[in-house]
Design an enzyme around this catalytic site. Structure first.
Site, short mmCIF file in Angstrom:
data_model
loop_
_atom_site.label_atom_id
_atom_site.label_comp_id
_atom_site.label_asym_id
_atom_site.label_seq_id
_atom_site.Cartn_x
_atom_site.Cartn_y
_atom_site.Cartn_z
N TYR B 145 0.85 -1.20 0.00
CA TYR B 145 0.00 0.00 0.00
C TYR B 145 0.88 1.25 0.00
O TYR B 145 1.69 1.44 0.91
CB TYR B 145 -0.89 -0.06 1.24
CG TYR B 145 -1.54 1.22 1.72
CD1 TYR B 145 -1.37 1.64 3.04
CD2 TYR B 145 -2.36 1.98 0.89
CE1 TYR B 145 -1.97 2.80 3.51
CE2 TYR B 145 -2.97 3.14 1.35
CZ TYR B 145 -2.78 3.54 2.67
OH TYR B 145 -3.37 4.68 3.13
N ASP B 230 -1.44 -6.22 9.51
CA ASP B 230 -2.51 -5.26 9.26
C ASP B 230 -3.65 -6.05 8.61
O ASP B 230 -3.57 -6.41 7.44
CB ASP B 230 -2.01 -4.12 8.35
CG ASP B 230 -3.06 -3.05 8.13
OD1 ASP B 230 -2.73 -1.98 7.61
OD2 ASP B 230 -4.25 -3.29 8.46
N ILE B 232 -6.77 -5.16 8.04
CA ILE B 232 -7.84 -4.21 7.72
C ILE B 232 -8.85 -4.75 6.71
O ILE B 232 -10.00 -4.34 6.70
CB ILE B 232 -7.24 -2.87 7.24
CG1 ILE B 232 -8.29 -1.77 7.19
CG2 ILE B 232 -6.55 -3.03 5.89
CD1 ILE B 232 -7.73 -0.39 6.84
N LYS B 272 -12.69 -0.36 5.75
CA LYS B 272 -12.86 -1.17 4.55
C LYS B 272 -14.02 -2.14 4.68
O LYS B 272 -14.89 -2.21 3.82
CB LYS B 272 -11.57 -1.96 4.27
CG LYS B 272 -10.32 -1.11 4.24
CD LYS B 272 -10.31 -0.10 3.12
CE LYS B 272 -9.08 0.78 3.18
NZ LYS B 272 -9.09 1.84 2.17
#
Lengths: 441, 464
Positions: B145, B230, B232, B272
């Site tokens: 990312y 992570d 997410i 998200k």
């Protein structure tokens, strides 16, 4: 033979994580703990500790509640400002335009229109805590310093220093002139830093002052401005208590000084504001940086990604703060009520033989117990503070935790409780002082 | 004396990369079905707009939660004053339950080990501050990312050393590329403090295999470093293989006895899975009390609004809602994913086989004029300006192989996705024509006009 498990040492954390610079071991927090363990309640625990160390504003909630009742669409998710999904998706670090406009307008109203604020210079952050840290990251490098007049809000030790690696060099103020900032004190602080080879990047003032509860006079602000220009450093004015000034004409914002000087040298001036004190909404995490410096605005905006204000909250407050009828009434009423509280506490303390610094703003008064100290030392100040906590069962903030250079001063909050509780607190103080007199005689 | 700090003047905020440039172009000329049908379609934003209707109907049935009420009574004052960095207990309880539910209750979470932060952006940065010094490094599997360049490095002074993954094994993490990255950090005199993985991966859209997880845990045990996972996108896994959280992998006996669980930390967010990026709800979960303690204090710089905590505490405590939401969300994501993959396949473009996320990792290597990043940027610009799609170039995600792009599919209506697929098809068709004939300007002009003249009648009608 039994095999022995070797315990691996745990993997180390960073120096920042391990350091004490979060400041949570100071007496400021110790008193808080005492309160948490035995909190006063009018019915359930009338002999408990009364919290007078928390600068919260609870005097005007009814006005907010009334507004919400009459404008329930403001708090529903999805209203005339934006639909639910628009709102839920909105994570633009520029912030909701309608909210920035409302904030700018609110800040103008607080200053009775004596200064103008451009919504495009308003940067939103999750509280003034985030705003102050952010500005420090932007204006100074690790190892550099900010000058901060004493006494100051204990939280600055964490907010300005902890993760930034920036230092605070105190500008010592004392009671000889009501703790006003003088050019001599400023120069002395600057020279101290120089002597230690520390680069000073800015001066951070809180106006109105916490913990003094007093506004900075126009003449002093001008001297401050001249000083920062001479030294070519920044000026950050934390005006978080600007809406809590009992008498509006007494408050002079640094924005007025900037305008009076025709915006000359304005790019070194930055204002911090928040709705935590004036509106009594610390839980909503609404802070702002207002800067006259384009590069600071742009950078602060990008950095605010780490501490954005919830769009749900921006939406609600955009509604509320754009309602001029509400804001004008709120500002006026809030001031009146704070003034009344202040008068009650000052009189109550005076009746007990205690004087306070003459104040005109904030949610607290700066109480002088120095005449009651056996010796003018920090230790004796903490002794009295301890007695007040243990015997009188009041949690107040000792000047030591605010880095006051003179022992014996205490910050006493008056807006985070009902009037009745304030009276109870004053009676307890009265009885305590009477007992002391008897013991002496 | 310079006026601002080095942090203010450096470029580590990363805002000059193509990731942000594409965004800027989109803002200048945004697609709108009615007002600007030839505008640029935003396919560079990993947002989840597919399941709002579920949220909206819940909100309509539960107006009190947004109206500062609990059981019919106003709790406005309580919320207005609540700024305790330990977080609203009701919210943390509901959030850990939700996190467990996403993991099919194979793991459970203790609310006392959860720290709330203003978004995952804040959570990741906070963990850097807690675990590393300026000049230390974290290893990250690449592609990653683009926002990490800012989030992990900017104010912390921490460095990122990429673990280069390759298409030869579907970009999986191997012992070899882990070691290479670690050695590279050593060579650069950077002390490695940990590894940060995103699982499911952004931009790949794949979940980490159990082997990869075991490899990572063994590696951090040996090296005595941290692992941040992570997660997410954990609620966006729509196909097999199923999602295995690092917490679940840790429950394996061989890892349990190594006491390595104090070195593993999870980051989560509702941006998200629930499509609520505006509400700024993130969290750090750690079994390490020191990390929890430090991160809790640091969260003062980015607390979650109490108003938002309250609303979500009621919503996430409604198990009927969470069950329906999770299922519906996966169903819709799966459908969108299939649509994009099939549509691109028709155009002769393959995607990395993926089972999660809000995007596809698209293989356009065969469309490069040369195997270089210059050619990739050229192709990216063509897609942006000629096709009118803002997609993310693999180079902005630090991919070592040119020609890969991330296409988002969940931040638009089905019709819009359909249109973008048709635009791509038209582009590829003319691209084939153009690469056979010598280039002529008129051919390019015709392409643009043709692409943008595509009307609703040209496209299949599909159900909403």
């Amino acid at each position: 033979m039994v095999a022995i498990d070797i315990q691996k040492p745990s993997v180390a954390l960073s120096r920042v994580a391990d350091s004490e610079t979060h400041g949570e071991d100071s007496p400021y927090f110790a008193g808080w703990k005492a309160y948490d363990e035995n909190p006063y309640d009018e019915l359930l625990n009338p002999t408990g500790v009364i919290q007078m160390g928390l600068a919260e504003n609870q005097v005007s909630f009814d006005l907010l509640e009334k507004y919400l009742e009459q404008h329930s669409e403001a708090s529903t998710c999805g209203n005339r400002i934006s639909s639910f999904r628009e709102n839920a998706l909105f994570q633009d670090y520029h912030g909701l335009k309608s909210f920035r406009k409302a904030m700018a307008s609110f800040m103008e109203q607080i200053r009775d229109g004596r200064a103008r604020f451009d919504p495009d210079r308003v940067v939103l952050t999750a509280g003034a805590t985030a705003a102050n840290e952010l500005l420090t990251f932007i204006l100074a490098d690790p190892g550099d310093a900010l000058l901060v007049p004493t006494p100051y809000y204990p939280g600055f030790d964490r907010d300005l220093r902890w993760r930034t690696g920036v230092r605070i060099v105190p500008v010592h103020c004392d009671s000889s002139n009501n703790f006003q900032i003088t050019p001599q004190a400023l120069e002395a602080a600057y020279n101290n830093a120089q002597a230690l080879n520390i680069k000073v990047r800015g001066l951070l003032i809180t106006n109105p002052s916490n913990p003094l509860g007093a506004t900075i006079q126009r003449s002093v602000l001008n001297e401050i401005f001249d000083f920062v220009m001479r030294k070519n450093i920044h000026l950050v004015s934390d005006e978080i208590y600007s809406g809590s000034v009992f008498s509006p004409s007494k408050f002079v914002s640094v924005a007025e000084i900037v305008e009076a000087r025709g915006f000359k040298d304005a790019e070194r001036v930055h204002i911090v504001y928040s709705l935590s004190k004036d509106l009594g909404l610390p839980g909503f995490r609404v802070g702002t940086i207002y800067s006259y410096n384009d590069k600071v605005v742009t950078t602060a905006r990008r950095m605010s990604s780490f501490s954005l204000v919830s769009s749900q909250t921006q939406n609600l407050l955009a509604s509320m703060l754009s309602d001029r009828e509400f804001t004008e009434n709120y500002i006026k009423t809030n001031r009146e009520r704070l003034k009344k509280r202040y008068e009650i506490i000052v009189k109550g303390l005076r009746d007990s033989g205690i004087e306070c610094l003459k104040g005109n703003a904030g949610l607290f008064c700066w109480m002088n117990l120095s005449t009651f100290l056996e010796e003018q030392t920090r230790e004796r100040e903490l002794d009295i503070w301890n007695s007040i906590m243990q015997e009188v069962k009041l949690n107040i903030s000792p000047g030591t935790s605010c880095h006051c250079s003179e022992p014996g001063w205490f910050r006493v909050c008056f807006a985070n409780m009902s009037e009745k509780t304030l009276e109870v607190a004053l009676k307890r103080i009265h009885d305590f002082m009477e007992q002391r007199k008897l013991k002496r005689s | 004396m310079k006026l601002l700090s080095s942090k203010a003047t450096c470029n580590s905020h990363g805002q000059d990369s193509s990731y942000f440039l594409g965004w800027q172009e989109y803002e200048k000329n945004p697609y709108h079905e009615v007002d600007n049908p030839t505008g640029i379609i935003q396919m560079g934003l990993a947002e989840n707009q597919l399941s709002f209707h579920v949220l909206e109907s819940w909100l309509a049935e539960n107006p009190d939660a947004a109206g500062f009420k609990r059981n019919g009574e106003s709790i406005f004052r309580e919320l207005a004053l609540f700024q305790d960095y330990h977080g609203l207990p009701a919210f943390k309880n509901a959030l850990v339950d939700f996190m467990a539910e996403i993991r099919d209750n194979r793991v459970s979470f203790d609310p006392n080990k959860l720290v709330l932060t203003a978004g995952a952006t804040s959570a990741n940065e906070t963990l850097m501050f807690c675990l590393a010094e300026p000049g230390c490094a974290f290893l990250l599997p690449a592609p990653y990312y683009p926002g990490f360049d800012r989030d992990l490095k900017w104010r912390t002074g921490v460095e990122i050393v990429p673990i280069h993954c390759s298409s030869s094994n579907n970009f999986q993490i191997t012992e070899s590329n882990l070691n290479k990255a670690y050695d590279e950090a050593q060579r650069r005199n950077l002390k490695v403090k940990g590894i940060l993985v995103t699982n499911p991966s952004n931009p790949l859209g794949t979940t980490l295999s159990r082997d990869e997880l075991d490899l990572l845990i063994t590696f951090i045990t040996t090296k005595g470093i941290h692992l941040i996972s992570d997660e997410i996108y954990s609620g966006t896994v729509f196909a097999s293989p199923r999602f295995i959280s690092v917490m679940e992998a840790l429950m394996e006996n061989k890892h349990k006895k190594n006491n390595v669980w104090k070195q593993v930390h999870i980051v989560y967010s509702l941006s998200k899975d629930l499509g609520l990026p505006g509400f700024r709800v993130g969290a750090i979960y750690s079994n390490n009390e020191d990390v929890v303690a430090a991160a809790t204090k640091m969260s003062s710089f980015g607390l979650v609004s109490s108003q938002t905590q309250h609303l979500l505490s009621v919503m996430l405590a409604d198990k009927k809602f969470t069950k329906v939401y999770i299922l519906e969300n996966k169903k819709r994501l799966k459908k969108r994913h299939e649509m994009l993959v099939a549509g691109l396949k028709d155009a002769g473009i393959n995607c990395l086989k993926s089972n999660a996320g809000l995007f596809c990792w698209v293989d356009m290597r065969h469309m490069l004029t040369s195997k270089t990043f210059e050619a990739e940027v050229d192709l990216w610009k063509k897609v942006l300006f000629q096709v009118g799609l803002n997609v993310s170039a693999g180079s902005s995600c630090h991919c070592t192989e040119p020609g890969w792009f991330r296409f988002c599919f969940a931040n638009m209506s089905q019709e819009t996705l359909d249109l973008s697929i048709h635009r791509m098809k038209a582009f590829v068709d003319s691209y084939k024509i153009n690469t056979r004939r010598p280039k002529r300007n008129s051919a390019r002009r015709t392409l643009s006009q043709w692409v943008f003249r595509l009307s609703l009648q040209d496209r299949k009608h599909e159900e909403r």
